[in-house]
Motif scaffolding. Structure first.
Motif, PDB file in Angstrom:
ATOM      1  N   CYS A 389       1.987 -27.393 -56.063  1.00  0.00           N
ATOM      2  CA  CYS A 389       1.030 -28.445 -56.401  1.00  0.00           C
ATOM      3  C   CYS A 389       0.162 -28.017 -57.584  1.00  0.00           C
ATOM      4  O   CYS A 389       0.001 -26.834 -57.869  1.00  0.00           O
ATOM      5  CB  CYS A 389       0.150 -28.801 -55.201  1.00  0.00           C
ATOM      6  SG  CYS A 389      -1.020 -27.508 -54.742  1.00  0.00           S
ATOM      7  N   LYS A 438       3.883 -37.463 -62.874  1.00  0.00           N
ATOM      8  CA  LYS A 438       4.636 -38.695 -62.617  1.00  0.00           C
ATOM      9  C   LYS A 438       5.799 -38.846 -63.588  1.00  0.00           C
ATOM     10  O   LYS A 438       6.905 -39.267 -63.216  1.00  0.00           O
ATOM     11  CB  LYS A 438       3.691 -39.896 -62.717  1.00  0.00           C
ATOM     12  CG  LYS A 438       4.350 -41.249 -62.485  1.00  0.00           C
ATOM     13  CD  LYS A 438       3.324 -42.357 -62.631  1.00  0.00           C
ATOM     14  CE  LYS A 438       3.951 -43.732 -62.452  1.00  0.00           C
ATOM     15  NZ  LYS A 438       2.951 -44.815 -62.628  1.00  0.00           N
ATOM     16  N   GLU A 443       7.862 -35.350 -57.985  1.00  0.00           N
ATOM     17  CA  GLU A 443       7.679 -34.866 -56.615  1.00  0.00           C
ATOM     18  C   GLU A 443       6.447 -33.970 -56.480  1.00  0.00           C
ATOM     19  O   GLU A 443       6.022 -33.642 -55.373  1.00  0.00           O
ATOM     20  CB  GLU A 443       8.924 -34.085 -56.162  1.00  0.00           C
ATOM     21  CG  GLU A 443       9.095 -32.716 -56.808  1.00  0.00           C
ATOM     22  CD  GLU A 443       9.538 -32.748 -58.272  1.00  0.00           C
ATOM     23  OE1 GLU A 443       9.527 -31.683 -58.916  1.00  0.00           O
ATOM     24  OE2 GLU A 443       9.901 -33.842 -58.759  1.00  0.00           O
ATOM     25  N   LYS A 444       5.836 -33.589 -57.597  1.00  0.00           N
ATOM     26  CA  LYS A 444       4.719 -32.640 -57.571  1.00  0.00           C
ATOM     27  C   LYS A 444       3.410 -33.355 -57.245  1.00  0.00           C
ATOM     28  O   LYS A 444       3.113 -34.409 -57.800  1.00  0.00           O
ATOM     29  CB  LYS A 444       4.616 -31.938 -58.928  1.00  0.00           C
ATOM     30  CG  LYS A 444       3.703 -30.739 -58.957  1.00  0.00           C
ATOM     31  CD  LYS A 444       3.918 -29.949 -60.248  1.00  0.00           C
ATOM     32  CE  LYS A 444       5.269 -29.273 -60.254  1.00  0.00           C
ATOM     33  NZ  LYS A 444       5.489 -28.447 -61.457  1.00  0.00           N
ATOM     34  N   ARG A 445       2.605 -32.766 -56.360  1.00  0.00           N
ATOM     35  CA  ARG A 445       1.333 -33.360 -55.961  1.00  0.00           C
ATOM     36  C   ARG A 445       0.179 -32.753 -56.750  1.00  0.00           C
ATOM     37  O   ARG A 445       0.198 -31.575 -57.128  1.00  0.00           O
ATOM     38  CB  ARG A 445       1.078 -33.149 -54.466  1.00  0.00           C
ATOM     39  CG  ARG A 445       2.073 -33.820 -53.564  1.00  0.00           C
ATOM     40  CD  ARG A 445       2.165 -35.330 -53.768  1.00  0.00           C
ATOM     41  NE  ARG A 445       0.925 -36.019 -53.487  1.00  0.00           N
ATOM     42  CZ  ARG A 445       0.604 -36.559 -52.309  1.00  0.00           C
ATOM     43  NH1 ARG A 445       1.440 -36.455 -51.289  1.00  0.00           N
ATOM     44  NH2 ARG A 445      -0.532 -37.198 -52.139  1.00  0.00           N
ATOM     45  N   PRO A 471      -1.120 -40.878 -56.718  1.00  0.00           N
ATOM     46  CA  PRO A 471      -1.260 -40.283 -55.372  1.00  0.00           C
ATOM     47  C   PRO A 471      -1.972 -38.932 -55.397  1.00  0.00           C
ATOM     48  O   PRO A 471      -1.443 -37.907 -54.970  1.00  0.00           O
ATOM     49  CB  PRO A 471       0.188 -40.153 -54.911  1.00  0.00           C
ATOM     50  CG  PRO A 471       0.958 -39.962 -56.176  1.00  0.00           C
ATOM     51  CD  PRO A 471       0.258 -40.800 -57.218  1.00  0.00           C
ATOM     52  N   SER A 542      -2.526 -37.097 -45.605  1.00  0.00           N
ATOM     53  CA  SER A 542      -2.620 -37.396 -47.042  1.00  0.00           C
ATOM     54  C   SER A 542      -1.374 -36.953 -47.790  1.00  0.00           C
ATOM     55  O   SER A 542      -0.878 -37.651 -48.675  1.00  0.00           O
ATOM     56  CB  SER A 542      -3.855 -36.699 -47.628  1.00  0.00           C
ATOM     57  OG  SER A 542      -5.040 -37.176 -47.018  1.00  0.00           O
ATOM     58  N   LEU A 543      -0.856 -35.784 -47.449  1.00  0.00           N
ATOM     59  CA  LEU A 543       0.334 -35.281 -48.128  1.00  0.00           C
ATOM     60  C   LEU A 543       1.583 -36.049 -47.721  1.00  0.00           C
ATOM     61  O   LEU A 543       2.530 -36.172 -48.508  1.00  0.00           O
ATOM     62  CB  LEU A 543       0.513 -33.797 -47.825  1.00  0.00           C
ATOM     63  CG  LEU A 543      -0.539 -32.856 -48.429  1.00  0.00           C
ATOM     64  CD1 LEU A 543      -0.317 -31.427 -47.953  1.00  0.00           C
ATOM     65  CD2 LEU A 543      -0.527 -32.921 -49.950  1.00  0.00           C
ATOM     66  N   ALA A 544       1.584 -36.575 -46.512  1.00  0.00           N
ATOM     67  CA  ALA A 544       2.746 -37.339 -46.049  1.00  0.00           C
ATOM     68  C   ALA A 544       2.882 -38.658 -46.789  1.00  0.00           C
ATOM     69  O   ALA A 544       3.993 -39.168 -46.978  1.00  0.00           O
ATOM     70  CB  ALA A 544       2.638 -37.594 -44.541  1.00  0.00           C
ATOM     71  N   ASP A 545       1.755 -39.211 -47.233  1.00  0.00           N
ATOM     72  CA  ASP A 545       1.774 -40.469 -47.983  1.00  0.00           C
ATOM     73  C   ASP A 545       1.895 -40.138 -49.466  1.00  0.00           C
ATOM     74  O   ASP A 545       0.929 -39.719 -50.106  1.00  0.00           O
ATOM     75  CB  ASP A 545       0.499 -41.266 -47.707  1.00  0.00           C
ATOM     76  CG  ASP A 545       0.579 -42.688 -48.260  1.00  0.00           C
ATOM     77  OD1 ASP A 545       1.372 -42.918 -49.189  1.00  0.00           O
ATOM     78  OD2 ASP A 545      -0.166 -43.556 -47.772  1.00  0.00           O
ATOM     79  N   LYS A 546       3.063 -40.320 -50.025  1.00  0.00           N
ATOM     80  CA  LYS A 546       3.324 -39.929 -51.413  1.00  0.00           C
ATOM     81  C   LYS A 546       2.998 -41.041 -52.397  1.00  0.00           C
ATOM     82  O   LYS A 546       3.247 -40.905 -53.600  1.00  0.00           O
ATOM     83  CB  LYS A 546       4.785 -39.507 -51.564  1.00  0.00           C
ATOM     84  CG  LYS A 546       5.175 -38.332 -50.679  1.00  0.00           C
ATOM     85  CD  LYS A 546       6.602 -37.893 -50.939  1.00  0.00           C
ATOM     86  CE  LYS A 546       7.067 -36.837 -49.963  1.00  0.00           C
ATOM     87  NZ  LYS A 546       6.199 -35.673 -49.874  1.00  0.00           N
ATOM     88  N   ARG A 547       2.424 -42.132 -51.920  1.00  0.00           N
ATOM     89  CA  ARG A 547       2.124 -43.264 -52.799  1.00  0.00           C
ATOM     90  C   ARG A 547       0.637 -43.494 -53.002  1.00  0.00           C
ATOM     91  O   ARG A 547       0.199 -43.776 -54.124  1.00  0.00           O
ATOM     92  CB  ARG A 547       2.757 -44.540 -52.228  1.00  0.00           C
ATOM     93  CG  ARG A 547       4.271 -44.556 -52.289  1.00  0.00           C
ATOM     94  CD  ARG A 547       4.788 -45.923 -51.863  1.00  0.00           C
ATOM     95  NE  ARG A 547       6.215 -46.060 -52.113  1.00  0.00           N
ATOM     96  CZ  ARG A 547       6.902 -47.180 -51.914  1.00  0.00           C
ATOM     97  NH1 ARG A 547       6.264 -48.259 -51.450  1.00  0.00           N
ATOM     98  NH2 ARG A 547       8.197 -47.252 -52.160  1.00  0.00           N
TER      99      ARG A 547
END
Length: 575
Positions: A389, A438, A443-445, A471, A542-547
């Motif tokens: 991340c 993006k 895939e990177k947060r 996100p 929060s991490l589970a929701d990627k949107r």
């Protein structure tokens, strides 16, 4: 709004600016539109540039500067005249001090109204000179592409920094024939310069004879994309290394040669220090006693000749590109193999100190008492966030403790207050990082960890984050104040003494402020947490929701501080 150029080949000033920026491979523009530059933003979008409308020019400038650091090509900050321009001064100064490329384009008064008291009239070119490598107003529409090319080139060549372009309001909709425009090709990447061979040889000799060597990796090494060669050099040489904050991840923090946990001892006792793109400024205590040995030998590797010898005269000076010079050092050591012994007394002392400091932090992190302390919060965050991340961090204790508790494994994935120690950069940096991620690594947060005071500087950019559906996970470590605060009971008691303006401590903020509701108000997800279990659940959700973007408001002990320092002079923040 602008209209497309006519059949005769005419185009507006706004179109010309946009096309010139796109020709220089500018991808991102941030700003707050208004008179006279709205048409420029529209034209930029038509030319294929991504425009991000921010809520404050300062945050827009911070975001554009972070683009320059992350991509190597400047972002653009577009602002209106007068007050709008003035709001960018902090961002321009921050970029130049951090050595990040940035282009600021400011609208200004019409030329025929100069000195007449025009709307938002201000001497912008003159005011910008102090903060920029270049401050210029094009003399005509025809030269705009050449001016923009020079600004982009100046921002990335040599030591990177900010450049300002002033656009008179009457230029924006003025038409010009394409045939009269001085078009310029895209400027190439900066030329790569290498150090003199004699300097490389001298540096290698000094390193070979060092008893207690230390390699310091600065964000200049990160900017130059030197990570592969530096990792090879660390592995080949066996030297202990210390990253400066934004150089974390050039070599992974979990590399066995990283001595960040013994920072103070390593600086104090090293007899030879190799500076790789780091400056001996306040972050490194100027390289002077009592934080350094009086007789320390410094090998300085930097792209800027003027930086050589600042505060400490170097034993060797290697001027040029960090990546190229690291490659030179690798070639030099291939001729005379060097492997600093891992069983030396120096390594033994460093490892003992690291273990001791890590144990002290671990004890604090595992405390069960409520409210939580900083170390407990960061312990649980570290256990859950992805290793790849991008971490954005700002605040006093939040940033300092987070630097030691949250490891980085990849380069250019930590953004913080930097050399200028600037508060308010967090959300702008996070927005820039999320846009780059993006487009390049979706895939990177991006995780933005802020103190409650730091969040207040740019909190309205939460709306920007939600508007563009980025996100980003924002974690506000809330101690009800600046450095320290008051709990709700103490606050209520304090108010009984009289008017808050005379009774409330200057460092205090409103207790238990519900910052997560700002995120909820704009359609994101907000969490208010008091316990480790609530924190874990909120981070996981929060991490589970990627949107959707999220904000976790973490309440901690208002009196929580950094662990006690070993030396009496260690009283200031170590960025």
């Amino acid at each position: 709004m602008y209209e497309a150029g006519s059949a005769s080949g005419e185009l507006s000033g706004a179109q010309l600016i946009a096309e010139a920026l796109r020709a220089q491979n500018v991808e991102y523009m941030f700003g707050v539109v208004g008179i006279p530059i709205t048409e420029v933003a529209v034209a930029a979008q038509a030319a294929g540039i991504k425009y991000i409308g921010m809520r404050n020019e300062q945050a827009a400038c911070y975001a554009a500067s972070a683009i320059g650091y992350l991509t190597g090509r400047p972002g653009v900050c577009l602002v209106v005249s007068g007050p709008g321009f003035l709001h960018t001064l902090g961002g321009m100064a921050n970029a130049t001090v951090n050595c990040w490329p940035l282009i600021v384009i400011g609208g200004s008064s019409d030329r025929n109204q100069e000195t007449m008291g025009a709307f938002q009239e201000f001497p912008q070119v003159e005011a910008a000179r102090l903060y920029n490598k270049l401050s210029v107003r094009p003399s005509s529409l025809e030269v705009i592409p050449a001016v923009i090319e020079k600004a982009v080139r100046t921002s990335i060549y040599g030591r990177p920094g900010s450049c300002y372009i002033d656009i008179p309001g009457d230029f924006v909709n003025l038409q010009v024939n394409k045939s009269s425009v001085k078009y310029v090709e895209c400027c190439p990447p900066p030329p790569i310069s290498t150090a003199e061979h004699s300097a490389v040889s001298e540096a290698a000799s000094i390193i070979a004879h060092a008893k207690q060597p230390l390699l310091i990796i600065g964000k200049g090494a990160s900017y130059s994309r030197a990570e592969n060669n530096i990792r090879k050099f660390v592995d080949l040489s066996g030297l202990p290394f210390l990253p400066t904050p934004m150089a974390k991840g050039v070599v992974p923090d979990n590399h066995p040669n990283c001595v960040a946990a013994a920072r103070s001892m390593a600086l104090l006792h090293a007899d030879v220090i190799i500076l790789l793109g780091a400056r001996l400024n306040w972050i490194l205590h100027f390289g002077l006693p009592p934080r350094f040995r009086q007789d320390v030998k410094v090998i300085q590797i930097d792209i800027c000749a003027e930086e050589m010898g600042n505060n400490v005269r170097p034993a060797a000076m290697l001027l040029g590109d960090i990546n190229a010079i690291t490659k030179q050092l690798l070639e030099e050591f291939s001729k005379r193999p060097l492997k600093y012994p891992s069983n030396s007394e120096w390594w033994k002392r460093l490892r003992e100190k690291m273990l001791n400091n890590e144990e002290r932090s671990k004890d604090l992190a595992l405390q069960k008492s409520l409210p939580m302390n900083y170390y407990t919060v960061f312990h649980h965050i570290r256990e859950l966030i992805p290793k790849d991340c991008i971490l954005v961090s700002e605040g006093a204790n939040t940033m300092d403790i987070g630097r030691t508790m949250l490891p980085n494994y990849h380069p250019r994935q930590r953004l913080d207050a930097g050399t200028f120690g600037t508060m308010g950069v967090g959300l702008g940096f996070a927005i820039a990082a999320a846009l780059v991620a993006k487009d390049r690594t979706p895939e990177k947060r991006v995780i933005c960890i802020e103190g409650d005071s730091a969040f207040g500087f740019s909190g309205m950019e939460v709306e920007t984050i939600c508007r563009y559906n980025l996100p980003i996970l924002i974690i506000v470590v809330n101690n009800n104040g600046i450095y320290t605060g008051l709990d709700a009971g103490s606050w209520k008691e304090m108010l009984q003494y009289g008017d808050p303006v005379t009774s409330v401590p200057p460092v205090s903020l409103l207790p238990n402020a519900r910052y997560e509701e700002i995120m909820s108000a704009f359609g994101g997800k907000g969490y208010f947490v008091n316990t480790p279990e609530e924190l874990q659940n909120a981070v996981k959700a929060s991490l589970a929701d990627k949107r959707a973007p999220s904000l976790i408001n973490v309440m901690i002990d208002p009196q929580s501080e950094r662990k006690k320092q070993e030396f009496p002079w260690l009283t200031r923040s170590n960025l």
